[in-house]
Design a protein around this motif. Structure first.
Motif, PDB file in Angstrom:
ATOM      1  N   MET A   1       0.851  -1.197   0.000  1.00 46.37           N
ATOM      2  CA  MET A   1       0.000   0.000   0.000  1.00 46.37           C
ATOM      3  C   MET A   1       0.883   1.241   0.000  1.00 46.37           C
ATOM      4  N   ASN A   2       0.728   2.083  -0.993  1.00 45.00           N
ATOM      5  CA  ASN A   2       1.486   3.326  -1.119  1.00 45.00           C
ATOM      6  C   ASN A   2       0.634   4.498  -0.664  1.00 45.00           C
ATOM      7  N   ILE A   3       1.181   5.278   0.268  1.00 49.80           N
ATOM      8  CA  ILE A   3       0.462   6.421   0.836  1.00 49.80           C
ATOM      9  C   ILE A   3       1.245   7.692   0.564  1.00 49.80           C
TER      10      ILE A   3
ATOM     11  N   TYR B   1       4.311   6.004  -8.716  1.00 47.00           N
ATOM     12  CA  TYR B   1       4.155   5.467  -7.373  1.00 47.00           C
ATOM     13  C   TYR B   1       2.847   4.687  -7.201  1.00 47.00           C
ATOM     14  N   HIS B   2       1.875   4.921  -8.089  1.00 45.26           N
ATOM     15  CA  HIS B   2       0.571   4.235  -8.017  1.00 45.26           C
ATOM     16  C   HIS B   2      -0.010   4.332  -6.598  1.00 45.26           C
ATOM     17  N   PHE B   3      -0.178   5.553  -6.144  1.00 45.18           N
ATOM     18  CA  PHE B   3      -0.651   5.769  -4.778  1.00 45.18           C
ATOM     19  C   PHE B   3      -2.058   5.207  -4.589  1.00 45.18           C
ATOM     20  N   ASP B   4      -2.235   4.479  -3.489  1.00 48.49           N
ATOM     21  CA  ASP B   4      -3.535   3.959  -3.115  1.00 48.49           C
ATOM     22  C   ASP B   4      -4.311   4.970  -2.285  1.00 48.49           C
TER      23      ASP B   4
ATOM     24  N   SER C   1      -1.868  13.158  -7.413  1.00 49.48           N
ATOM     25  CA  SER C   1      -1.413  11.856  -6.927  1.00 49.48           C
ATOM     26  C   SER C   1      -2.125  10.696  -7.608  1.00 49.48           C
ATOM     27  N   GLY C   2      -3.350  10.930  -8.060  1.00 49.41           N
ATOM     28  CA  GLY C   2      -4.125   9.854  -8.663  1.00 49.41           C
ATOM     29  C   GLY C   2      -4.683   8.861  -7.668  1.00 49.41           C
ATOM     30  N   ALA C   3      -4.519   9.120  -6.383  1.00 53.60           N
ATOM     31  CA  ALA C   3      -4.995   8.190  -5.354  1.00 53.60           C
ATOM     32  C   ALA C   3      -6.520   8.154  -5.328  1.00 53.60           C
ATOM     33  N   PRO C   4      -7.118   6.971  -5.321  1.00 45.13           N
ATOM     34  CA  PRO C   4      -8.587   6.904  -5.265  1.00 45.13           C
ATOM     35  C   PRO C   4      -9.152   7.272  -3.901  1.00 45.13           C
ATOM     36  N   ILE C   5      -8.343   7.071  -2.840  1.00 45.37           N
ATOM     37  CA  ILE C   5      -8.778   7.417  -1.486  1.00 45.37           C
ATOM     38  C   ILE C   5      -8.007   8.645  -1.041  1.00 45.37           C
ATOM     39  N   ARG C   6      -8.723   9.726  -0.716  1.00 46.90           N
ATOM     40  CA  ARG C   6      -8.070  10.992  -0.384  1.00 46.90           C
ATOM     41  C   ARG C   6      -8.668  11.523   0.921  1.00 46.90           C
TER      42      ARG C   6
END
Length: 359
Positions: free
Chosen positions: A1-3, A88-91, A109-114
Motif C-alpha cells: 500500500m502506497n500512501i 508510485y501508483h498511490f492507493d 497523486s491519482g490516489a482513489p482514497i483521499r
C-alpha cells in the motif's frame, strides 16, 4: 500500500504532522509512506523512521506564480508533478494542510482514497472524499484525526496508543550531529559550567515577536549566571543587529547564531540547551520535538491549538489583553500590543524554575 502524505510547509506545521505520519506507520507497518514537502523543509524529515521516502516539490515557486496569475506556468508545474507521482501508483493520499494547493497535489497523486481536514478553505474540500470533523482540538490532534480515518476506510482494527505518546513530534538528530553541536558549545563560552539558555529571536509575524528591549532585559538579568545561544534566520540577523551589538559591547556570554545555521544544525544546538525561550515560531516546535524544556511566549495565536502539547513547558501570555488569539499580523493597538506585556522578570523566574535553581 502506497500512501502520499501531504504537508508541504512550514517548520512547526511539518513537525506537528509527524505524529500523524508515525501513527499511520505504526498501524500499517507494511505501507510505504511518501511525504511531499517544500525542498527547504525536507531536512526536517531526514532520518525519520516513519517516512519511507521524501518527495520535494517547489510549493513556494508555485505559490509565487499563483499570486501573479501565471496560469500556464502553474499548469505546467502541476502537470510535471502529476507525471512525477504517477509511477508510485498511490492507493491513498492524506492531506493535513487543507489548502487549494494541497488539494491539487491530491488530484495529481491519482490516489482513489483521499483523506483531509473538514471545514477547510480555498476549495480544498473538493479534492477529498473522506474528511475529519472536529477542528477545535490542538493541531496535532486534528492531524491525527485525519490519519485515523484510515481505519474506517480500510475497515481495520487499530492498536491503542497512550495519548501523550501519540502526540509526540519526531525530529531525529544523529549522533554525529549531536557531537558536533556539543563541541561547538564547549568552545563558544569561557564559563562552561553555566546553564545554557536558547533564545529564539523573532517570528514570521511581527505581532508574534517579543520586543527587542525585552530580550535585552532578559539577557542582562541572567548574564551573571547563564550562557545564551541566540537563534534565528537571516531576517533576525538584520532585525536584532542592535541587540547583538549591545551584548558584544558589554561582553555578555551570548553565542550569536542568527542566520548562521541550517535547520538541522539549529536543531542539534537546540538539543544542547537546558531551557529554550521562544515565541510561536518554528524553532519553538523544534525544541518541543527534541523534548527540551521550553518557555513559550504567545499573543495573537492560541496556545491551546498551536502551543506545546507534551514535555516540560510554560506558556506565558499577557492576560490583560482581551484580544488574545486574534490571529492578526498587524496589531491595531500599536506598541501596546499583547507581546509587549509579557514581563522579562516573569520569563526569568520561569527559567530559574525550569533549571531547578532557587532564586
Amino acid at each position: 500500500m502506497n500512501i502520499l502524505f501531504v504537508r508541504l510547509s512550514y517548520i512547526g506545521d511539518i513537525l506537528h504532522a509527524t505524529a500523524a505520519a508515525r501513527w499511520i506507520k505504526q498501524q500499517y507497518p507494511d505501507a510505504k509512506l511518501h511525504w511531499i514537502v517544500t525542498p527547504s523543509m525536507a531536512e526536517l524529515l531526514e532520518h525519520n523512521p516513519y517516512v519511507d521516502h521524501i518527495i520535494p516539490w517547489e510549493r513556494d515557486e508555485y505559490e509565487a506564480h499563483s499570486k501573479k496569475l501565471h496560469l500556464r506556468t502553474m499548469w505546467n508545474m502541476w502537470w510535471d508533478l502529476r507525471k512525477r507521482l504517477k509511477p508510485y501508483h498511490f492507493d491513498i493520499a492524506v492531506d493535513v494542510q487543507g489548502r487549494l494547493i494541497t488539494g491539487l497535489v491530491l488530484l495529481a497523486s491519482g490516489a482513489p482514497i483521499r483523506l483531509g481536514l473538514g471545514g477547510t478553505k480555498e476549495l480544498n474540500w473538493l479534492f477529498t472524499n473522506y474528511k475529519s470533523k472536529d477542528r477545535s482540538k490542538h493541531v496535532i490532534e486534528q492531524y491525527l484525526d485525519v490519519a485515523k480515518l484510515l481505519s474506517g476506510v480500510l475497515n481495520t482494527e487499530t492498536t491503542s496508543v497512550e495519548t501523550e505518546e501519540m502526540t509526540l513530534m519526531d525530529l531525529i538528530i544523529t549522533a554525529d550531529e549531536q557531537q558536533r553541536a556539543k563541541s561547538e558549545v564547549e568552545t563558544a563560552f569561557v564559563e562552561k559550567d553555566r546553564p545554557l539558555i536558547g533564545l529564539v529571536l523573532g517570528s514570521s509575524w511581527q505581532t508574534k515577536s517579543w520586543p527587542h528591549e525585552k530580550w535585552q532585559q532578559l539577557i542582562d538579568s541572567l548574564s551573571y549566571r547563564s550562557n545564551f545561544i541566540c537563534f534565528g534566520g537571516p531576517k533576525e540577523s538584520q532585525e536584532f543587529e542592535d541587540l547583538m551589538q549591545h551584548v558584544e559591547k558589554e561582553n555578555l556570554p551570548v553565542y550569536n547564531k542568527l542566520g548562521k545555521t541550517t535547520l538541522r544544525e539549529m536543531a542539534a544546538l537546540l538539543g544542547e540547551c537546558e531551557v529554550v525561550v521562544a515565541c510561536d515560531t518554528g524553532a519553538l516546535h523544534m525544541a518541543v520535538a527534541l523534548q527540551r524544556p521550553v518557555i513559550a511566549l504567545f499573543g495573537p495565536t492560541n496556545p491551546a491549538e498551536w502551543g506545546p502539547l507534551t514535555g516540560t513547558y510554560k506558556v506565558l501570555q499577557n492576560h490583560d489583553m482581551e484580544c488574545l488569539g486574534c490571529r492578526k499580523r498587524k496589531c491595531p493597538k500599536g506598541k501596546a500590543y499583547c507581546m509587549s506585556g509579557i514581563d522579562p522578570v516573569m520569563v526569568k523566574e520561569h527559567i530559574i524554575e525550569l533549571l531547578g535553581v532557587k532564586n
